[in-house]
Enzyme design. Sequence first.
Site, PDB file in Angstrom:
ATOM      1  N   TYR A 132      -8.042 -10.080  -0.254  1.00 47.37           N
ATOM      2  CA  TYR A 132      -8.155 -11.296  -1.273  1.00 47.37           C
ATOM      3  C   TYR A 132      -8.873 -12.257  -0.537  1.00 47.37           C
ATOM      4  CZ  TYR A 132      -5.754  -8.197  -4.476  1.00 47.37           C
ATOM      5  OH  TYR A 132      -5.296  -7.140  -5.527  1.00 47.37           O
ATOM      6  N   GLY A 157       8.740  -0.950  -1.510  1.00 44.31           N
ATOM      7  CA  GLY A 157       7.662  -1.295  -2.790  1.00 44.31           C
ATOM      8  C   GLY A 157       8.029  -0.113  -3.567  1.00 44.31           C
ATOM      9  N   ARG A 158       7.178   0.710  -3.517  1.00 41.99           N
ATOM     10  CA  ARG A 158       7.055   1.654  -4.714  1.00 41.99           C
ATOM     11  C   ARG A 158       8.655   2.203  -4.854  1.00 41.99           C
ATOM     12  NH1 ARG A 158       2.269   4.805  -2.253  1.00 41.99           N
ATOM     13  NH2 ARG A 158       2.957   3.785  -0.584  1.00 41.99           N
ATOM     14  N   CYS A 201      10.588   7.896  -3.631  1.00 41.08           N
ATOM     15  CA  CYS A 201       9.307   7.600  -4.101  1.00 41.08           C
ATOM     16  C   CYS A 201       8.549   8.802  -3.299  1.00 41.08           C
ATOM     17  CB  CYS A 201       8.556   6.327  -3.659  1.00 41.08           C
ATOM     18  SG  CYS A 201       6.967   6.424  -3.825  1.00 41.08           S
ATOM     19  N   CYS A 237       2.963   9.415  -5.014  1.00 38.01           N
ATOM     20  CA  CYS A 237       1.902   9.910  -5.511  1.00 38.01           C
ATOM     21  C   CYS A 237       0.899   9.047  -6.062  1.00 38.01           C
ATOM     22  CB  CYS A 237       2.549  11.008  -6.829  1.00 38.01           C
ATOM     23  SG  CYS A 237       3.209  10.052  -8.082  1.00 38.01           S
ATOM     24  N   CYS A 282       1.740   4.003 -10.637  1.00 37.24           N
ATOM     25  CA  CYS A 282       1.762   2.523 -10.180  1.00 37.24           C
ATOM     26  C   CYS A 282       0.137   2.259  -9.806  1.00 37.24           C
ATOM     27  CB  CYS A 282       2.529   2.229  -8.998  1.00 37.24           C
ATOM     28  SG  CYS A 282       2.675   3.571  -7.679  1.00 37.24           S
ATOM     29  N   GLU A 286      14.949  28.749 -16.982  1.00 36.14           N
ATOM     30  CA  GLU A 286      13.865  28.799 -16.469  1.00 36.14           C
ATOM     31  C   GLU A 286      13.597  30.199 -15.926  1.00 36.14           C
ATOM     32  OE1 GLU A 286      10.756  29.187 -14.328  1.00 36.14           O
ATOM     33  OE2 GLU A 286      11.039  27.092 -14.936  1.00 36.14           O
ATOM     34  N   GLN A 324       5.407  23.999 -11.347  1.00 36.03           N
ATOM     35  CA  GLN A 324       4.262  24.046 -10.437  1.00 36.03           C
ATOM     36  C   GLN A 324       4.579  23.334  -9.134  1.00 36.03           C
ATOM     37  OE1 GLN A 324       0.260  23.569 -11.611  1.00 36.03           O
ATOM     38  NE2 GLN A 324       0.935  23.667 -13.752  1.00 36.03           N
TER      39      GLN A 324
END
Length: 642
Positions: free
Chosen positions: A173, A319-320, A343, A346, A350, A413, A421
């Site tokens: 920035y 953070g995430r 987390c 991925c 976000c 299942e 997957q």
Amino acid sequence: MNLLPSLFAPIKIKSLDLVNRAVMPPMGTNLGNPDGTVSEANLAYIKRRARGGAGLIITEIASIHPSGSAIPNELGAYDDRFIPGLKKIADAVHAAGSKVALQLHHAGRESLYLLQEKKAIAPSAIRSLVFGLTPREITREEIQEIIAAFGVAARRGMEAGFDAVEVHGAHGYLITQFLSDLSNKRGDEYGGSLSNRSRFMIEVLQEVRKTVGEDFPISLRLSVEECIKDGYTFEDIRPILPNLVKAGADILHASLGTHGSPGGVTSAPFEYQPGFNVWRAKKLKEAVGLPVIAVGRFTDPSLANEVIARGEADLVAFGRQYLADPDFLTKAREGRPEDIRKCIACNQGCIERLILGEGKIRCALNPETGQEIIYPQGPAAVRRNVWVVGSGPGGLTAAYEAARLGHKVTLFEKEEETGGQLRFASKAPFKEQYGAWASWLTAQIKKMGVIVHTGIEVTESMISEGNPEVVILASGGEQIKPDIPGIDLSLASHAWQILEGAVPPGKHAVVIGGGLIGMETADYLCQKGSQVTLVEVLKHSPVLKITSHGYMLHTRLKEAGCRLLFNTTVKKIEESSVTVLIEGREQVLSPVDQVIIAVGLKPHDELKAILQAKKIRHFIIGDALQPRRIIEATEEGARAAW
């Protein structure tokens, strides 16, 4: 017993008394009102995270000047009209027992909408690496105006009740643009030498300090290294670090990279190990002696505790992780680390959601994130008998949410293991945590009372006998088998067979399909030593390089010598060769001892007609509705449960 004593130790920095060393760093949410004021969604989001007990919460970016907003609804701090809304944020965090800092921000050239309106400014008229458009060079008069605006915005933060401010001097920035020789080619006192290029950052800090007084803490978020070709390194900027302290910085927030850095390192994908950036925080701490915040894919409180105990940093930013599980700190304090939803980096809900213009913040693992206002707390008014068919991301999330709301949930299942997957995705390089997440969700739903049946395929008679009130059909997708001559030869298999180890890698493999499954299967084969050619009918890869994982995938395949053929169709498969049409020209690929089919999925929704005929209320979610990503599956699973 005092668990994680270093992480949960208090720390005092000037007037800032923190009860622990955990920091929630700034993360863009896109939740603000169109005029930059604080929305009810902003408040609900921040209240939910504040409940988690971080020592310090730093707000998402707040624009200090109309010329510096990254997005139209970025929170504003450039006018007194923003103070009431900002005060609501400060009050909400204080009510939860944490402290809060306002992050002061100017995007410079990294604002797509301002670039498009030809209003973006920067040290020099050099195009944005992110958006490819060129800003206008800022005048010396405007430089002084922006410096003053940082100070006035800090004053507004104080008036709103914030405990500190953070100057955003990282991630490419405006302040970083001045510091970097790549974006600053000025010929005046703000360009040229490192000393001159750092002048803007220093004068901003000085102005903020002059405005807030001596005892009010100022944090500086700094990209310790640019992580881009010919960008600055820690050693390059080491000489100016004492000047930053002298100018007013009390805390250094040791980030890295710019939004133009390859691989999205500012929001590192799962290819990076948790804590990968700690060494930069340590170097910064050794150089300045100030409290330093370490950042870099932290998900595990015990790792943060070790970093602080070793003296490598004073605080750690999660953070995430705060998006995936805002209660992770509470769980760690209570000795329940196994209950933490970690987390998996991925980036779907976000980072990618925002850069691809898909809307406001979400989390692919936690459907509450960004939807706090509508998130049902439960319990449900009527307890239903709910069946969930399928245990991929959508099915597991649906079972979790339905059980959380008090319903009686049974999950079926057809395979012997849960995960759908995810079982295959977790075999691709660096994606082990996908499997860990599936295992975590399975353990959680069992703990919540969900009855889990594996190795059972739901039939019409089972539905008639069991008489469920609601069925959530999360049966996933099945591999498409293209109509290609030779597709049934023994050398041909589908991607899942390769990833699960049912078929060993060949020496000379052709992967048909260049989507994520095909790319990751090619990556897996390259890691196993195969020579790989990937064939894709589209002119360009559907796996976007603008995403962090996409960039890393393309890079690894290129480095491994994988041949990528786009705008290419397969004409026929033979025992030792594959004939393709490349832009209409025939070419024979040889030798070939393995062909992997990865052309995509189609919905597996055989129970749909039965449920409709029996008039059983049902929801079809995830790949059973339409093959897509994890985030669509989990959101649809959650909404079905809600």
